[in-house]
Design an enzyme around this catalytic site. Structure first.
Site, short mmCIF file in Angstrom:
data_model
loop_
_atom_site.label_atom_id
_atom_site.label_comp_id
_atom_site.label_asym_id
_atom_site.label_seq_id
_atom_site.Cartn_x
_atom_site.Cartn_y
_atom_site.Cartn_z
N SER A 179 0.85 -1.19 0.00
CA SER A 179 0.00 0.00 0.00
C SER A 179 0.88 1.24 0.00
CB SER A 179 -0.89 0.02 1.24
OG SER A 179 -1.42 1.32 1.40
N ASN A 246 -1.56 -4.24 -6.23
CA ASN A 246 -2.16 -3.17 -5.44
C ASN A 246 -2.32 -1.93 -6.33
OD1 ASN A 246 -3.01 -1.67 -3.13
ND2 ASN A 246 -1.72 -3.00 -1.87
C1 LIG Z 1 -10.65 2.71 -1.60
C2 LIG Z 1 -9.69 1.57 -1.73
C3 LIG Z 1 -9.17 0.96 -0.58
C4 LIG Z 1 -8.26 -0.08 -0.70
N1 LIG Z 1 -7.79 -0.67 0.42
C5 LIG Z 1 -6.94 -1.72 0.32
C6 LIG Z 1 -6.46 -2.37 1.48
O1 LIG Z 1 -6.82 -2.04 2.61
N2 LIG Z 1 -5.59 -3.41 1.31
C7 LIG Z 1 -5.19 -3.84 0.08
O2 LIG Z 1 -4.42 -4.80 -0.02
N3 LIG Z 1 -5.64 -3.25 -1.04
C8 LIG Z 1 -6.50 -2.20 -0.94
N4 LIG Z 1 -6.96 -1.60 -2.08
C9 LIG Z 1 -6.45 -2.06 -3.38
C10 LIG Z 1 -7.39 -3.04 -4.06
O3 LIG Z 1 -7.56 -4.22 -3.31
C11 LIG Z 1 -6.86 -3.41 -5.46
O4 LIG Z 1 -5.65 -4.11 -5.32
C12 LIG Z 1 -6.61 -2.20 -6.34
O5 LIG Z 1 -7.60 -1.21 -6.14
C13 LIG Z 1 -6.58 -2.54 -7.83
O6 LIG Z 1 -7.80 -3.13 -8.24
P1 LIG Z 1 -9.00 -2.30 -8.94
O7 LIG Z 1 -8.40 -1.52 -10.08
O8 LIG Z 1 -10.00 -3.35 -9.36
O9 LIG Z 1 -9.55 -1.41 -7.90
C14 LIG Z 1 -7.86 -0.55 -1.99
C15 LIG Z 1 -8.40 0.06 -3.13
C16 LIG Z 1 -9.29 1.10 -3.02
C17 LIG Z 1 -9.85 1.73 -4.27
#
Ligand SMILES: Cc1cc2nc3c(=O)[nH]c(=O)nc-3n(C[C@H](O)[C@H](O)[C@H](O)COP(=O)(O)O)c2cc1C
Length: 341
Positions: A179, A246
């Site tokens: 993160s 991530n």
């Molecule tokens: C608002 C938000 C909060 C997130 N919180 C976490 C988290 O706490 N831990 C984590 O491993 N990834 C977190 N992510 C990342 C997502 O799990 C994912 O890996 C990333 O958003 C890429 O996927 P996407 O494009 O489908 O959103 C978060 C993403 C968003 C948008």
């Protein structure tokens, strides 16, 4: 209906408030008799052909909810009714923490993206366990991290606390060192600290009666050289696999007004990069470990591309917000269609 009617209304309001409102709405709807099973029968695609066995676990379909959406395990039961094959909770830390000051979540509508700098806001691992004890058969991943106030030199302890506490209540673990919103966290992706962290967890794991799969979640911003190190570390520590990826710190090609906000970028701008990372890891490791593909999946084609690149399972977050729950059904239907040609 979601894109035409619901989304335009939800997108008029602050994203974090909408997140909490949607949670309350979904919970309220599930209190009405039969609504849960109605939602489930509409969204879930049931077929033996969708089942996957990955790192020793049986998934009813390969489409999961990514970490961060249900950080505190408050809604996993209800969310699974939308047809997800598995739900990843967290990132959880040992102690509760507020996360970064608000406003910390931004929509980039022109780019079909989100920037977040939530900073692991969560109620702590113990509180989540109370809810996980009520799990009625949902396959759960437990994504774990460290508290902001814990210095990196003591980070291993935080992961150990979460690992031990959650062990009986999750099906697999995810070590989140990627993160961008916890200061210096990503330094734990460096070779030596990462090996030490994963070896410690894996040693504890192997002492258990039935060890659980441990996965590593990586950033999409790693260089090829760093990705080769990741392959070496996974093979050496014998953890079960990798989640790629991530959010990114890159801001390439963005058009939205919010593009300069600090934090991690997710959604469409991430689609190609995360697929590239999956393909690289899969090819260079000779498919020696399973990969969960996540990042910018907004349609069935995006999902199929990640699976073709070498992912065994996939996860959604931003696509779920932009396209709505129908996306899960669309992906599963496309997979069924593909399996029957
Ligand atoms: C608002 C938000 C909060 C997130 N919180 C976490 C988290 O706490 N831990 C984590 O491993 N990834 C977190 N992510 C990342 C997502 O799990 C994912 O890996 C990333 O958003 C890429 O996927 P996407 O494009 O489908 O959103 C978060 C993403 C968003 C948008």
């Amino acid at each position: 209906m979601y894109r035409l009617l619901i989304r335009p209304i939800l997108f008029k309001f602050d994203p974090e408030k909408v997140h909490h409102f949607t949670f309350s709405l979904i919970r309220f709807l599930h209190k009405i008799p039969f609504v849960g099973s109605l939602i489930n029968s509409y969204y879930e695609v049931k077929s033996l052909k969708l089942e996957r066995e990955v790192f020793g676990l049986k998934f009813k379909n390969p489409v999961g909810l990514a970490a961060g959406f249900d950080k505190d395990a408050k809604l996993y039961q209800e969310l699974s009714n939308f047809g997800f094959g598995f739900i990843e909770i967290g990132t959880l830390t040992p102690k509760p923490q507020e996360g970064n000051p608000k406003k910390r979540l931004f929509r980039l509508q022109e780019d079909s993206a989100i920037i977040n700098r939530m900073g692991f806001n969560n109620g702590g691992v113990e509180e989540a366990i109370i809810r996980l004890k009520k799990n009625n058969g949902v396959l759960i991943g437990g994504n774990i991290g460290k508290n902001k106030i814990t210095p990196n030199e003591e980070a291993v302890n935080d992961y150990v606390i979460c690992f031990e506490a959650l062990f009986d209540y999750v099906d697999y673990f995810v070590v989140n060192v990627s993160s961008p919103n916890t200061p210096n966290l990503r330094e734990l992706q460096e070779k030596e600290p990462l090996k030490a962290l994963l070896n410690t967890l894996q040693n504890l794991n192997l002492k258990k009666n039935k060890p659980k799969p441990i996965l590593l979640k990586i950033a999409p911003d790693l260089t090829n050289e760093q990705l080769l190190d990741i392959i070496e570390i996974v093979n050496e520590t014998k953890i079960a696999g990798v989640i790629a990826s991530n959010t990114t710190i890159s801001r390439e090609g963005l058009e939205s007004a919010n593009k300069s906000e600090m934090g991690g970028l997710s959604g469409k701008p991430l689609t190609n990069r995360s697929t590239e990372v999956i393909r690289f890891l899969s090819e260079k490791s000779n498919k020696s470990f399973p990969i969960i593909g996540v990042g910018g999946i907004h349609c069935a084609k995006d999902a199929l591309e990640k699976l073709d690149a070498g992912a065994s399972l996939i996860q959604l977050y931003t696509g779920f917000i932009y396209e709505g729950p129908k996306l899960i059904k669309e992906i599963n239907k496309a997979l069924l269609k593909k399996s029957s040609v």
